[in-house]
Each structure stands twice: as structure tokens, then as C-alpha cells.
Design a protein around this motif. Structure first.
Motif, PDB file in Angstrom:
ATOM      1  N   SER A 105       0.819  -1.240   0.077  1.00 31.42           N
ATOM      2  CA  SER A 105       0.059   0.060   0.052  1.00 31.42           C
ATOM      3  C   SER A 105       0.920   1.400  -0.082  1.00 31.42           C
ATOM      4  CB  SER A 105      -0.806   0.003   1.220  1.00 31.42           C
ATOM      5  OG  SER A 105      -0.202   0.071   2.439  1.00 31.42           O
ATOM      6  N   LEU A 106       2.253   0.933   0.108  1.00 29.45           N
ATOM      7  CA  LEU A 106       3.108   2.374   0.172  1.00 29.45           C
ATOM      8  C   LEU A 106       3.626   2.836  -1.175  1.00 29.45           C
ATOM      9  CD1 LEU A 106       4.834   4.253   1.725  1.00 29.45           C
ATOM     10  CD2 LEU A 106       6.506   2.544   1.911  1.00 29.45           C
ATOM     11  N   VAL A 107       3.281   3.877  -1.567  1.00 34.73           N
ATOM     12  CA  VAL A 107       3.665   4.318  -2.816  1.00 34.73           C
ATOM     13  C   VAL A 107       5.164   5.095  -2.506  1.00 34.73           C
ATOM     14  CG1 VAL A 107       3.414   5.778  -4.781  1.00 34.73           C
ATOM     15  CG2 VAL A 107       1.408   4.451  -3.847  1.00 34.73           C
ATOM     16  N   ALA A 108       6.193   4.343  -2.861  1.00 33.59           N
ATOM     17  CA  ALA A 108       7.463   4.898  -2.523  1.00 33.59           C
ATOM     18  C   ALA A 108       7.980   6.101  -3.479  1.00 33.59           C
ATOM     19  CB  ALA A 108       8.221   3.997  -2.498  1.00 33.59           C
ATOM     20  N   VAL A 109       7.576   6.236  -4.806  1.00 35.63           N
ATOM     21  CA  VAL A 109       7.839   6.985  -5.671  1.00 35.63           C
ATOM     22  C   VAL A 109       6.432   7.263  -6.746  1.00 35.63           C
ATOM     23  CG1 VAL A 109       9.068   7.316  -7.801  1.00 35.63           C
ATOM     24  CG2 VAL A 109      10.199   6.506  -5.928  1.00 35.63           C
ATOM     25  N   LYS A 110       5.935   8.596  -6.639  1.00 35.11           N
ATOM     26  CA  LYS A 110       4.666   8.798  -7.153  1.00 35.11           C
ATOM     27  C   LYS A 110       4.879   9.496  -8.372  1.00 35.11           C
ATOM     28  CE  LYS A 110       2.933   9.265  -2.430  1.00 35.11           C
ATOM     29  NZ  LYS A 110       2.384  10.070  -1.241  1.00 35.11           N
ATOM     30  N   ASP A 111       4.930   8.719  -9.553  1.00 37.26           N
ATOM     31  CA  ASP A 111       4.450   9.343 -10.703  1.00 37.26           C
ATOM     32  C   ASP A 111       5.815  10.523 -11.385  1.00 37.26           C
ATOM     33  OD1 ASP A 111       2.683   7.297 -11.118  1.00 37.26           O
ATOM     34  OD2 ASP A 111       1.191   8.961 -10.169  1.00 37.26           O
ATOM     35  N   ILE A 112       6.905  10.397 -10.768  1.00 37.61           N
ATOM     36  CA  ILE A 112       7.942  11.447 -10.844  1.00 37.61           C
ATOM     37  C   ILE A 112       8.182  11.569 -12.494  1.00 37.61           C
ATOM     38  CG2 ILE A 112      10.326  11.978 -10.606  1.00 37.61           C
ATOM     39  CD1 ILE A 112       9.925  11.213  -7.869  1.00 37.61           C
ATOM     40  N   SER A 113       8.098  12.897 -12.924  1.00 41.13           N
ATOM     41  CA  SER A 113       8.766  12.982 -14.222  1.00 41.13           C
ATOM     42  C   SER A 113       9.787  14.350 -14.127  1.00 41.13           C
ATOM     43  CB  SER A 113       7.968  13.759 -15.313  1.00 41.13           C
ATOM     44  OG  SER A 113       6.685  12.527 -15.483  1.00 41.13           O
TER      45      SER A 113
ATOM     46  N   GLN B  76      22.835  21.296  -8.689  1.00 39.13           N
ATOM     47  CA  GLN B  76      21.052  21.477  -8.613  1.00 39.13           C
ATOM     48  C   GLN B  76      20.698  20.377  -7.463  1.00 39.13           C
ATOM     49  OE1 GLN B  76      18.771  21.151 -12.070  1.00 39.13           O
ATOM     50  NE2 GLN B  76      19.046  18.853 -11.903  1.00 39.13           N
ATOM     51  N   ILE B  77      19.788  20.737  -6.720  1.00 40.53           N
ATOM     52  CA  ILE B  77      19.237  20.004  -5.510  1.00 40.53           C
ATOM     53  C   ILE B  77      17.834  19.717  -5.915  1.00 40.53           C
ATOM     54  CG2 ILE B  77      18.645  19.685  -3.326  1.00 40.53           C
ATOM     55  CD1 ILE B  77      21.063  21.543  -2.391  1.00 40.53           C
ATOM     56  N   ALA B  78      17.481  18.229  -5.984  1.00 41.91           N
ATOM     57  CA  ALA B  78      16.059  18.012  -6.009  1.00 41.91           C
ATOM     58  C   ALA B  78      15.426  17.581  -4.765  1.00 41.91           C
ATOM     59  CB  ALA B  78      15.826  16.727  -7.204  1.00 41.91           C
ATOM     60  N   LEU B  79      14.786  18.281  -4.352  1.00 41.07           N
ATOM     61  CA  LEU B  79      14.195  18.194  -2.869  1.00 41.07           C
ATOM     62  C   LEU B  79      12.979  17.254  -3.003  1.00 41.07           C
ATOM     63  CD1 LEU B  79      14.348  18.976   0.029  1.00 41.07           C
ATOM     64  CD2 LEU B  79      12.853  20.905  -0.327  1.00 41.07           C
ATOM     65  N   MET B  80      13.049  16.151  -2.178  1.00 40.58           N
ATOM     66  CA  MET B  80      12.005  15.254  -2.199  1.00 40.58           C
ATOM     67  C   MET B  80      11.173  15.116  -0.959  1.00 40.58           C
ATOM     68  SD  MET B  80      13.402  11.926  -4.238  1.00 40.58           S
ATOM     69  CE  MET B  80      11.555  11.122  -4.374  1.00 40.58           C
ATOM     70  N   GLN B  81       9.893  14.990  -1.024  1.00 35.84           N
ATOM     71  CA  GLN B  81       8.908  14.690  -0.058  1.00 35.84           C
ATOM     72  C   GLN B  81       7.980  13.973  -0.256  1.00 35.84           C
ATOM     73  OE1 GLN B  81       6.434  18.256   0.907  1.00 35.84           O
ATOM     74  NE2 GLN B  81       6.118  17.476   2.820  1.00 35.84           N
ATOM     75  N   GLU B  82       7.601  12.590   0.607  1.00 32.76           N
ATOM     76  CA  GLU B  82       6.584  11.690   0.226  1.00 32.76           C
ATOM     77  C   GLU B  82       6.524  11.337  -1.136  1.00 32.76           C
ATOM     78  OE1 GLU B  82       3.161  13.575   2.036  1.00 32.76           O
ATOM     79  OE2 GLU B  82       3.804  13.378   4.047  1.00 32.76           O
ATOM     80  N   GLY B  83       7.740  10.836  -1.854  1.00 37.28           N
ATOM     81  CA  GLY B  83       7.810  10.141  -3.172  1.00 37.28           C
ATOM     82  C   GLY B  83       7.692  11.236  -4.125  1.00 37.28           C
ATOM     83  N   GLN B  84       7.903  12.411  -3.969  1.00 38.82           N
ATOM     84  CA  GLN B  84       7.725  13.482  -5.079  1.00 38.82           C
ATOM     85  C   GLN B  84       8.842  14.178  -4.956  1.00 38.82           C
ATOM     86  OE1 GLN B  84       3.607  14.738  -3.999  1.00 38.82           O
ATOM     87  NE2 GLN B  84       3.092  13.931  -6.043  1.00 38.82           N
ATOM     88  N   ILE B  85       9.208  14.999  -6.135  1.00 37.69           N
ATOM     89  CA  ILE B  85      10.250  16.027  -6.235  1.00 37.69           C
ATOM     90  C   ILE B  85       9.344  17.227  -6.037  1.00 37.69           C
ATOM     91  CG2 ILE B  85      11.965  17.250  -7.520  1.00 37.69           C
ATOM     92  CD1 ILE B  85      12.730  14.455  -8.800  1.00 37.69           C
ATOM     93  N   VAL B  86       9.651  18.159  -5.096  1.00 37.84           N
ATOM     94  CA  VAL B  86       8.763  19.315  -4.643  1.00 37.84           C
ATOM     95  C   VAL B  86       9.516  20.442  -5.079  1.00 37.84           C
ATOM     96  CG1 VAL B  86       7.534  18.189  -2.915  1.00 37.84           C
ATOM     97  CG2 VAL B  86       9.429  19.456  -2.265  1.00 37.84           C
TER      98      VAL B  86
END
Length: 371
Positions: free
Chosen positions: A15-23, A204-214
Motif C-alpha cells: 500500500s506504500l507508494v514510494a515514488v509517485k509518478d515522477i517526471s 542543483q538539488i532536487a528536494l523530495m517529500q513523500e515520493g515526489q520532487i517538490v
């Protein structure tokens, strides 16, 4: 070299979505740090790029080459893990050279040149003939880094390589990594939860939160202009102060840290927060323009000898980073001291529903200078 593109990449464990549809695009010949707290999905994303995890959906491309279904060996990637993976019966030189010896496109002269280059940059020359078992963990990790860089793969991946080494070895690894980047340009994806490391190493820094790059931006921009409250909170030691307003006269928003109301955006007060970093909060012993009364609750020593001071301002708590006292003990901020705090408006950011507002905060009353 090649850029790395992921398109609607998804990975789910039960049930855990670790990576959420990242582009997202990791630019060619740049260092992109995936930064975020534990469990945010950064290592899972890295492992999918490496081919160690199979995505449930989405596409991974190196340049124009679709590598989604390829094994790690066929992707032309090198990877450095948290714990160095070494051949313990081989010497330092043999460990670095082994992957190159299996590549028929590299001649013996070029192979020796690559090995010597990384030995020099990583300051491993004195250990060249030692077996891995005789090295400490920090130098073993240096060998792992050298072996990955020497391969000159299309993409090089780092999974928190400094996490398990001692502080002095960590600093040496970071210095060596920066020198490697100066001498050898590669497309690098670097996973870390250490913001100082990311700020030091990344293009560059890609900041991630709950499976997404915010948010993705150069380090300084990411720090100074966070796109949301999460970035303001996570970056910094400590992170931003956040103040929640109450309605004020003339339809403005009044914050405890400001002696004047702000222009009220078209939102309820509960949806608006003001953020300001501790190093931008000023403390004075006497009233100064735009200051408010405050009381010292706690003091501590921060990095670089600065003082981290917790203030009570109205019903709020604000943290300030101030320089060390010029004339101790006269300038010491004792607990309980009555002082004045200033939150410069030009350093503040308004957030609405957790996201930064495009307009900077604006005061509703003219600035009043003290006589």
C-alpha cells in the motif's frame, strides 16, 4: 555522457507508494543531489535509475536510449553504495583497475592513466599496493569512488556514500569528490539526507517529500526561495520560523513578529503563514525601527560560534542566529532578558496553503522611524 530522464516513474510496495509518478530530467554532466528525509523515496528512485529496482510504471531514458527494461550491466552505469563493495583479496590498484580490465575498448596505457589519475586525486598513492583489509572505512570508500569514476560511464550514481564514515573521513571524501568533479565531467545523481553535503556538492538539488520532487533549483536559490513550507523547514539548522497571523485592523494580517499589519491576500488567516530564517532575525537591547518587545527563553551555541537564541514574541516563539558576543560577558544574552526583535520584511516569505506566494509580503502602514 547523457542526461537522465524519468517519465511518470512509479514504484509501490504493497500500500506504500514510494515514488509517485515522477517526471524529471537529470542534466548531462551535472551533479544533481536527491535530498530529503529518510523514507521520502530518494534511494528507491536512484535504484530504479540503476536498474536494481523495476518500476511499476513509467520510463527511464539515458539520452535517447530507453533503458527501463535493461539490466544494470547493459545500462552503462557505475554506483557507489553506503558500504563500499570491495574485493578484499585485491590491492587498491587492482580494485580500481578490475572493471577497466574487462573493457576491451580501453587500452592498457589508458587504463593505467585512469587509475593513476584517481589515485592522485583521492590521495591514495601511498596505499596503492595495500590490500583492502588494511584500509579504514573512509579509505575503502575512496577506492569505491575511484573505481566508479575511472570507468567513465554514461551515468554515475552515489547512494549516501559518506553516511557510515567518520567525520574526518567524510570531509576528505567531500574534498576529493569536488576535485574529481573539477577534473572529470560526468552525469551524476547523488542521494543524501545531509543538506550541508548537498549544498556543497550539487549543481542543483532536487528536494523530495513523500515520493515526489517538490522543488529543484541551485543550492542557494533552494535555500533562499523555498517553494513551500517543507523546503523552509527542512533546509537550515534550524529551519525557518513560521508565524501564523490573526486578523488586524484595516483588513490586514498581524503577526507577533511584526509591529505592523501586512496586506491580506484573498485567503483566510488560517491558510497564511509568514516564514523567516533565524539568521535574518535581529536582536537589539534598545528599541530600533520596526522592532517588537521580546524575551530570551533559551540560548545555545550554533555552528561557527554563533548563538542560537529562542525568543518569546507575544504568543509566538522565534529563533534567531546572532554573531558571538564582541565583548563577553557584557554582550551575553541571559535567559529572561528583555530585548527587541526585528523580522525584516524583505527577508520574509508568505506561504498560502503550504506554498510560497508569488508576491512578496507588503506592509499596510508607513514605516515609522524612531527619534
Amino acid at each position: 555522457m547523457a542526461d537522465v530522464r524519468v517519465e511518470r516513474l512509479r514504484r509501490q510496495f504493497g500500500s506504500l507508494v514510494a515514488v509517485k509518478d515522477i517526471s524529471f530530467v537529470f542534466p548531462e554532466e551535472a551533479v544533481t543531489c536527491l535530498l530529503g528525509p529518510s523514507g521520502c523515496g530518494k534511494t528507491t528512485l536512484l535504484r530504479m535509475i540503476a536498474g536494481l529496482e523495476r518500476p511499476d510504471a513509467g520510463t527511464i531514458l539515458f539520452g535517447d536510449r530507453n533503458v527501463t527494461a535493461l539490466s544494470p550491466r547493459r545500462r552503462d552505469v557505475a554506483m557507489v553504495f553506503q558500504y563500499p563493495v570491495m574485493y578484499r583479496t585485491l590491492s587498491v590498484v587492482e580494485n580500481i583497475e578490475l572493471p577497466l580490465a574487462n573493457d576491451r575498448t580501453i587500452g592498457s596505457a589508458e587504463r593505467r592513466q585512469r587509475v593513476e589519475e584517481v589515485l592522485e586525486i583521492l590521495e591514495l598513492g601511498n596505499f596503492r599496493h595495500l590490500h583492502i583489509d588494511r584500509l579504514d572505512l573512509g579509505n575503502r570508500q575512496k577506492v569505491a569512488v575511484g573505481r566508479a569514476i575511472a570507468r567513465r560511464t554514461a551515468v554515475t550514481l552515489f547512494d549516501e556514500p559518506t553516511t557510515n564514515v567518520e567525520v574526518h573521513a567524510k570531509l576528505a571524501l567531500i574534498r576529493a569528490f569536488k576535485e574529481l568533479r573539477r577534473r572529470v565531467r560526468q552525469t551524476i545523481v547523488y542521494v543524501t539526507h545531509d543538506q550541508t553535503e548537498a549544498m556543497t556538492l550539487a549543481d542543483q538539488i532536487a528536494l523530495m517529500q513523500e515520493g515526489q520532487i517538490v522543488q529543484c533549483a541551485p543550492p542557494r536559490e533552494l535555500y533562499e526561495q523555498p517553494a513551500g513550507e517543507f523546503g523552509g523547514w527542512f533546509l537550515g539548522n534550524p529551519g525557518m520560523n513560521f508565524l501564523t497571523p490573526q486578523p488586524a485592523a484595516r483588513d490586514g494580517l498581524q503577526f507577533d513578529g511584526l509591529p505592523f499589519p501586512l496586506f491580506a491576500p484573498n485567503a483566510g488567516p488560517e491558510e497564511i503563514r509568514l516564514g523567516i530564517r533565524p539568521e535574518h532575525v535581529q536582536i537589539s537591547r534598545v528599541p530600533v525601527p520596526d522592532s517588537v518587545p521580546a524575551r530570551v527563553l533559551r540560548t545555545a551555541i550554533a555552528i561557527g560560534g554563533q548563538r542560537l537564541v529562542t525568543l518569546a514574541v507575544g504568543g509566538s516563539r522565534i529563533k534567531a542566529k546572532v554573531p558571538p558576543p564582541a565583548h563577553p560577558p557584557q554582550d551575553t544574552l541571559e535567559i529572561g532578558a528583555e530585548v527587541f526583535a526585528v523580522c525584516p520584511l524583505e527577508r520574509a516569505i508568505l506561504f498560502h496553503g503550504g506554498a510560497r506566494l508569488a508576491e512578496p509580503p507588503r506592509r499596510l502602514v508607513p514605516r515609522i522611524e524612531l527619534e
